[in-house]
Design an enzyme around this catalytic site. Structure first.
Site, PDB file in Angstrom:
ATOM      1  CB  ALA A 188      12.927  86.598  15.083  1.00 35.97           C
ATOM      2  N   GLY A 189      10.873  88.938  14.622  1.00 37.24           N
ATOM      3  CA  GLY A 189       9.784  89.509  13.828  1.00 37.24           C
ATOM      4  C   GLY A 189      10.063  90.972  13.539  1.00 37.24           C
TER       5      GLY A 189
ATOM      6  NE  ARG B 187       3.685  89.475  30.703  1.00 33.45           N
ATOM      7  CZ  ARG B 187       3.596  88.154  30.607  1.00 33.45           C
ATOM      8  NH1 ARG B 187       4.192  87.522  29.644  1.00 33.45           N
ATOM      9  NH2 ARG B 187       2.887  87.458  31.478  1.00 33.45           N
TER      10      ARG B 187
ATOM     11  CB  CYS C 153       7.382  99.297  28.646  1.00 32.00           C
ATOM     12  SG  CYS C 153       6.096  99.696  29.814  1.00 32.00           S
TER      13      CYS C 153
HETATM   14  C1  UDX Z   1       6.754  95.135  28.964  1.00 32.05           C
HETATM   15  C2  UDX Z   1       7.354  94.182  30.008  1.00 32.05           C
HETATM   16  O1  UDX Z   1       7.209  92.836  29.571  1.00 32.05           O
HETATM   17  C3  UDX Z   1       6.702  94.391  31.358  1.00 32.05           C
HETATM   18  O2  UDX Z   1       7.316  93.573  32.329  1.00 32.05           O
HETATM   19  C4  UDX Z   1       6.838  95.867  31.742  1.00 32.05           C
HETATM   20  O3  UDX Z   1       6.204  96.161  32.962  1.00 32.05           O
HETATM   21  C5  UDX Z   1       6.258  96.753  30.658  1.00 32.05           C
HETATM   22  O4  UDX Z   1       6.876  96.449  29.411  1.00 32.05           O
HETATM   23  P1  UDX Z   1       4.555  95.221  27.442  1.00 32.05           P
HETATM   24  O5  UDX Z   1       5.145  96.449  26.829  1.00 32.05           O
HETATM   25  O6  UDX Z   1       3.112  95.269  27.880  1.00 32.05           O
HETATM   26  O7  UDX Z   1       5.382  94.779  28.753  1.00 32.05           O
HETATM   27  O8  UDX Z   1       4.660  94.039  26.388  1.00 32.05           O
HETATM   28  P2  UDX Z   1       5.563  92.749  26.155  1.00 32.05           P
HETATM   29  O9  UDX Z   1       4.692  91.564  26.152  1.00 32.05           O
HETATM   30  O10 UDX Z   1       6.736  92.727  27.009  1.00 32.05           O
HETATM   31  O11 UDX Z   1       6.012  92.997  24.628  1.00 32.05           O
HETATM   32  C6  UDX Z   1       6.740  94.165  24.242  1.00 32.05           C
HETATM   33  C7  UDX Z   1       7.011  94.158  22.760  1.00 32.05           C
HETATM   34  O12 UDX Z   1       7.965  93.158  22.437  1.00 32.05           O
HETATM   35  C8  UDX Z   1       5.788  93.860  21.878  1.00 32.05           C
HETATM   36  O13 UDX Z   1       5.804  94.740  20.762  1.00 32.05           O
HETATM   37  C9  UDX Z   1       5.989  92.432  21.437  1.00 32.05           C
HETATM   38  O14 UDX Z   1       5.396  92.157  20.202  1.00 32.05           O
HETATM   39  C10 UDX Z   1       7.506  92.381  21.347  1.00 32.05           C
HETATM   40  N1  UDX Z   1       8.063  91.011  21.502  1.00 32.05           N
HETATM   41  C11 UDX Z   1       7.915  90.353  22.683  1.00 32.05           C
HETATM   42  C12 UDX Z   1       8.767  90.440  20.454  1.00 32.05           C
HETATM   43  O15 UDX Z   1       8.929  91.040  19.387  1.00 32.05           O
HETATM   44  N2  UDX Z   1       9.309  89.196  20.642  1.00 32.05           N
HETATM   45  C13 UDX Z   1       9.175  88.505  21.791  1.00 32.05           C
HETATM   46  O16 UDX Z   1       9.707  87.395  21.869  1.00 32.05           O
HETATM   47  C14 UDX Z   1       8.453  89.096  22.846  1.00 32.05           C
END
Ligand code: UDX
Length: 435
Positions: free
Chosen positions: A255-256, A154, A263
């Site tokens: 949530a949000g 991530r 990704c």
């Molecule tokens: C993601 C995957 O987690 C990772 O395993 C993969 O290799 C690449 O994609 P990343 O895109 O860096 O990683 O971010 P991540 O922390 O997963 O968050 C993705 C999005 O989801 C963000 O916009 C975050 O704000 C959102 N999110 C995450 C939520 O809205 N709620 C959550 O509970 C978790």
């Protein structure tokens, strides 16, 4: 062990630096001259905690070097990782031209056995195309094998994720490959991590299936938030209540305003498309995508319900990156929210610890849009504060001081980061997403 990495993007650079840390001799190929020059000077073109130190450390140790040509990577090592971009085409499918290009270049310059490893996220069966391409273009009789080793890191915690993975997935052709990967990931195996060996197609599928599942969890939580906003319930309590069931888990249920980044949006779209191409209708994921899109609108509607007229309102906007600890704004929900606020005539002061510079490319400074590094200053005389990314520095804010800066104590929280009771006790009117 000698390893070559093709592509010094996000995944490539993290992989290269971490393999060097494991003790391997890594050659990383980057074609873009400006990027290559930066890297050779020890400058890392992206913001990722700890990455620049690790890159510099292993440039100094001599275990990490950079080159401009794929053939140099081919000459350096038997094992070559493909970490090139697989951008999205308009129809949602991945543009695999960089993968094909790299495979062709490897084929044309190889004169000894090679193992090509896909690390970029690719559609299922891409390994077959790589194999076919190399066989078509190779000039020597040397054997080639293609493996898949998807990356789950991530942004913001990439090094930590690489060094402490929940699992290492490797799709292999045979036993010889198993030995290669055991050696490559030796230090992690010594720490008790496990490699799950599959065939290459399964490994390719696991990457899309994992990301889509996580996106599905977020959309599920967001749908619950919508329901909670219409009832006497806080989604925070509801997801805690379900997440503590080990079968569900507490993570990725915040949530949000929804998921963004390089990704999830791309991988969900791609997976729908991959399923379609194989005659399967992944309607569930279409709904995941639709819910995610709606969250941004729901938040904009909430702003309007609270402020009534946005025109000439002074609004402090905290957080522009798609998530904390990154300067990345790709598919950031902040883009749509800021666009809406700007178009409806609000006067905005934007703050983000790392992503402001990137955001300015989309929204330059103007009468309506200003930037500052100072969260308190952004809130001076503001009619409302909008939180869009849950950076730690925002979490630690002194609420009394913030309240004193603002003209009106209205707080709209797009990430459900604040605790309602705490901010209300500090004199704020608080609005979250279903909480
Ligand atoms: C993601 C995957 O987690 C990772 O395993 C993969 O290799 C690449 O994609 P990343 O895109 O860096 O990683 O971010 P991540 O922390 O997963 O968050 C993705 C999005 O989801 C963000 O916009 C975050 O704000 C959102 N999110 C995450 C939520 O809205 N709620 C959550 O509970 C978790």
């Amino acid at each position: 062990m000698k390893v070559s990495i093709v592509g010094a993007g996000y995944v490539g650079l993290v992989t290269a630096a971490c393999f060097a840390e494991f003790g391997h001799e890594v050659l990383c190929v980057e074609k873009i001259p400006a990027k290559l020059a930066m890297l050779r000077r020890g400058e890392v073109p992206i913001y990722e905690p700890g990455l620049d130190e690790l890159v510099r450390k292993h440039q100094a140790s001599g275990r990490l070097r950079f080159a401009s040509e794929v053939r140099e990577g081919v000459a350096h090592a038997e094992v070559i990782f493909l970490c090139v971009g697989t951008p999205q085409s308009d129809d949602g499918s991945a543009d695999l031209s960089q993968i094909e290009g790299a495979a062709r270049e490897i084929a044309q310059s190889m004169s000894s056995p090679k193992t090509i490893v896909e690390k970029s996220t690719v559609p299922v069966n891409t390994n077959e195309w790589i194999r076919k391409t190399v066989h078509r273009y190779k000039k020597s009789g040397a054997r080639v094998r293609v493996c898949s080793n998807p990356e789950f890191l991530r942004e913001g915690s990439a090094l930590e994720d690489f060094m402490n993975p929940d699992r290492i997935i490797v799709g292999v052709e045979g036993d010889e490959d198993r030995a290669t990967f055991r050696e490559l990931y030796g230090p992690l195996l010594a720490n008790g991590r496990e490699i799950i060996f599959t065939n290459p197609a399964e490994a390719e599928l696991i990457k899309h299936a994992a990301n889509s599942f996580l996106a599905m969890k977020i959309s599920y939580a967001n749908m619950l938030a919508d329901l909670c906003s219409k009832t006497n319930a806080s989604v925070k309590n509801v997801v805690r209540g379900i997440g503590l069931d080990n079968r569900i888990g507490t993570q990725f249920l915040n949530a949000g305003i929804g998921y963004g980044g390089s990704c999830f949006p791309k991988d969900v779209k791609a997976f729908i498309r991959i399923a379609e191409e194989h005659g399967a209708d992944f309607a569930l994921l279409r709904e995941v995508e639709a819910i995610n899109g709606k969250q941004r609108n729901r938040f904009c509607e909430l702003v309007e319900e609270v402020l009534w007229i946005n025109k000439d309102k002074r609004i402090a906007v905290w957080g522009l990156a798609f998530k904390p600890n990154t300067d990345d704004i790709r598919e950031s929900p902040a883009i749509e929210v800021v666009r809406f606020l700007k178009e409806s005539g609000a006067r905005l002061t934007l703050v983000d610890p790392k992503a402001a510079e990137n955001f300015q490319q989309l929204f330059p400074e103007s009468d309506q849009v200003r930037y500052t590094n100072d969260a308190y200053a952004s809130a001076r005389d503001a009619d409302a504060l909008i939180l869009l990314t849950e950076w730690e520095e925002f979490r630690r804010i002194d609420l009394a001081r913030l309240r004193a800066e603002m003209a009106l104590p209205i707080l709209l929280d797009g990430r459900n980061m604040f605790d309602r009771r705490e901010v209300e006790a500090a004199g704020f009117e608080y609005y979250g997403m279903g909480t």
